[in-house]
Design an enzyme around this catalytic site. Structure first.
Site, PDB file in Angstrom:
ATOM      1  N   ASP A  22      36.945  31.227  14.206  1.00 20.93           N
ATOM      2  CA  ASP A  22      36.727  30.091  13.305  1.00 20.93           C
ATOM      3  C   ASP A  22      37.493  28.845  13.751  1.00 20.93           C
ATOM      4  O   ASP A  22      38.212  28.223  12.965  1.00 20.93           O
ATOM      5  CB  ASP A  22      37.138  30.450  11.870  1.00 20.93           C
ATOM      6  CG  ASP A  22      36.522  31.747  11.386  1.00 20.93           C
ATOM      7  OD1 ASP A  22      35.355  32.000  11.726  1.00 20.93           O
ATOM      8  OD2 ASP A  22      37.202  32.499  10.667  1.00 20.93           O
ATOM      9  N   GLU A  77      27.510  27.892   6.055  1.00 18.54           N
ATOM     10  CA  GLU A  77      28.969  27.828   5.870  1.00 18.54           C
ATOM     11  C   GLU A  77      29.602  26.993   6.973  1.00 18.54           C
ATOM     12  O   GLU A  77      28.909  26.412   7.810  1.00 18.54           O
ATOM     13  CB  GLU A  77      29.562  29.239   5.867  1.00 18.54           C
ATOM     14  CG  GLU A  77      29.274  30.039   7.124  1.00 18.54           C
ATOM     15  CD  GLU A  77      29.645  31.507   7.002  1.00 18.54           C
ATOM     16  OE1 GLU A  77      30.268  31.893   5.989  1.00 18.54           O
ATOM     17  OE2 GLU A  77      29.308  32.274   7.910  1.00 18.54           O
TER      18      GLU A  77
END
Length: 561
Positions: A43, A215
């Site tokens: 991420d 997302e």
């Protein structure tokens, strides 16, 4: 005549072999190796500040949280700190290893660094700030009104915004994985949300096709458009990156007709040296006008099996003639090597996070190396660095529990390599153990330790389960310091030991199942860590285990030149 012929011949040869001019000399373009952060660095989020680049990644239930990296060239990264390194910032007790710090964002505005993140199951979304990326970072400002995950910031003028993944409209899912992207204004002085949030994207690029898990949003204002870049498809083999744009910050946002702008899901899974699961990107512009993106991806060793976790990759971005960004534009497959973004060679003086490398720690410093990880937030100081040793107190807590055991972990950065240590400790009661742990989760790990069985000192390998630790192998050993080594290649782990004075290691057990440690079998979002461990297994003890050194070597075939 003979001499004239020879002279003409030599003149012809000389003219044919004339050295090329400087403009004709081809210089080798310097390249870099992907991943730029090997191992469990998922991420990634990115920003530019004061002529340098800064990056952070998820750490979930590990402590300290959210490493802060600095680079001049997007390739040569140096860890300068951790945004979450104090107990007052986060409490992780009781959390599964894949809860905690999810998907951070990092930004720089008016002299202040902002890191925003979701502390899953432990407080929700928060902001921390610093004027120096090395820290200190502020205590956490929690934002209870922000219902969701994966926040990032956007600044425009004197206004500040949070954009994030959230619940479906009216919290009513039309299908499994139905989510929205929302935005809300916040006051960066008081760290309070202002007004109501607004849905920017419902479902994904085309809700009629039931896209899942929109997302990891980031907003960029570039020329005449606001661009909204998001991940879609879930952080697995169907992962992708998609792009939307709007003339107005609050929308409406239209998706690009040629989305996704990055994915590997359509490629042959049996291709050699695959890179999979690509998505969750962030991008930045260089001084020369070029754009580059960081994103997470995976290097599986078979099918969808991987132990190294989701890693940080880097690839170029090119803009279409009608103004849409495309990541990795010249290839279908994400490449293991690209030309350096800066055009100059990478900085080889920094500690290595990419390619093959060796790390060795003699514990001669006053504090732990920034690369180490603890399980959850420590509530007491159970380790000491003294006499060029790392000393761990044997405490009742074990790595099977969702608590903070005496464990100091190091990421498994490679598919092939080894980790080793030298431990000195004399077990006095059964259950007292010290050595190495190969850790994926509380339910999936191997414990390789010195212990005592009856009155005999023993080296032992245990396999964890939800119910009990199973002894896979053990051997009697002499008293004294013990070297322990874990070597691995893809789905095979080998455990060996050497008593003091011995030249060769003795194999305790070879070819132990590594798929048991994979995300595919264990679940979750983290990668394997290997580290030093001490426990008294539920009993009180005044014992201390001393580790003289820790070493790690990674040697992946794909990185050999």
């Amino acid at each position: 005549m003979r001499y004239l012929s020879l002279l003409l011949f030599l003149l012809f040869v000389s003219c044919g072999d004339t050295a090329p001019s400087d403009s004709e000399v081809k210089t080798e373009v310097p390249t870099f190796q992907n991943p730029v952060l090997t191992g469990f660095y998922p991420d990634p989020a990115l920003c530019e500040a004061n002529g340098k680049f800064y990056l952070t990644t998820s750490t979930f239930a590990y402590f300290p949280g959210l490493p802060i990296f600095e680079s001049d060239d997007l390739v040569s990264w140096k860890q300068v700190g951790n945004a979450m390194n104090r107990a007052s910032q986060m409490q992780l007790e009781g959390l599964g290893i894949s809860r905690g710090n999810f998907a951070p964002g990092i930004s720089f505005h008016d002299g202040v660094f902002y890191v925003v993140c979701t502390l899953a199951d432990a407080g929700g979304n928060y902001i921390v700030t610093a004027t120096d990326p090395a820290g200190p970072w502020s205590d956490s400002y929690f934002l209870p009104e922000v219902d969701g995950i994966d926040p990032s910031t956007f600044f425009e003028g004197d206004k500040s915004y949070l954009v994030y993944n959230s619940i479906p409209p009216d919290n009513k899912s039309l299908y499994s994985g139905h989510r929205t992207i929302r935005m809300v204004e916040f006051d960066r002085e008081t760290m309070e949300v202002l007004g109501e949030n607004k849905i920017l994207v419902n479902g994904g690029t085309d809700i009629s096709k039931e896209p899942v898990w929109i997302e990891a949003p980031h907003i960029y204002h570039i020329n005449d458009f606001y661009y909204l870049m998001c991940a879609e498809g879930g952080t697995g083999p169907q992962h992708s990156e998609v792009i939307f744009r709007s003339k107005e910050l609050w929308g409406p946002y239209e998706p690009w007709e040629n989305n996704p702008i990055l994915t590997q899901r359509h490629l042959d899974p049996n291709r050699p040296n695959p890179v999979t699961t690509a998505g969750h990107a962030d991008m930045v512009q260089l001084d020369n006008g070029d754009w580059w993106a960081v994103f997470l991806a995976v290097r599986p060793y078979e099918g969808n099996y991987f132990n190294t976790g989701r890693e940080t990759f880097l690839a170029p971005v090119r803009w279409t003639d009608d103004g849409w960004p495309v990541i990795n534009p010249d290839f279908e497959e994400v490449q293991y090597s690209y030309p350096m973004p800066s055009g100059a060679p990478a900085d080889t003086t920094l500690p290595r996070f990419a390619g093959n490398f060796t790390f060795r720690d003699e514990f001669s410093e006053d504090s732990l190396n920034l690369r180490y990880l603890l399980l959850r937030t420590p509530t007491e100081r159970w380790y000491q660095l003294e006499d060029s040793q790392l000393k761990l107190r044997l405490r009742p807590t074990t790595v099977n529990e969702r608590s903070n055991p005496s464990y100091v972990g190091f990421r498994q950065h490679h598919l092939a390599g080894e980790a080793a240590t030298l431990v000195s400790f004399t077990p006095e009661a059964e259950g007292e153990r010290a050595g190495l742990v190969v850790f994926q989760s509380s339910e999936h790990h191997y414990t390789f330790v010195k212990t005592i069985v009856g009155d005999q000192e023993t080296v032992q390998l245990l396999k964890a389960s939800e119910e009990v630790n199973e002894v896979l192998a053990e051997a009697s050993i002499a008293e004294g310091p013990l070297r322990l080594r874990v070597s691995f290649e893809n789905d095979k782990y080998n455990f060996s030991y050497a008593e003091e004075g011995a030249e060769e290691y003795i194999t305790l057990v070879a070819d132990v199942a590594g798929k048991y440690l994979s995300t595919q079998e264990a679940g979750g979002f983290v990668g394997v860590t290997i580290g030093m461990y001490a426990t008294s297994s539920g009993k009180n003890s005044d014992q201390v285990a001393a580790f003289d050194w820790f070493s790690y070597t990674g040697d992946d075939q794909i990185f050999r030149k």
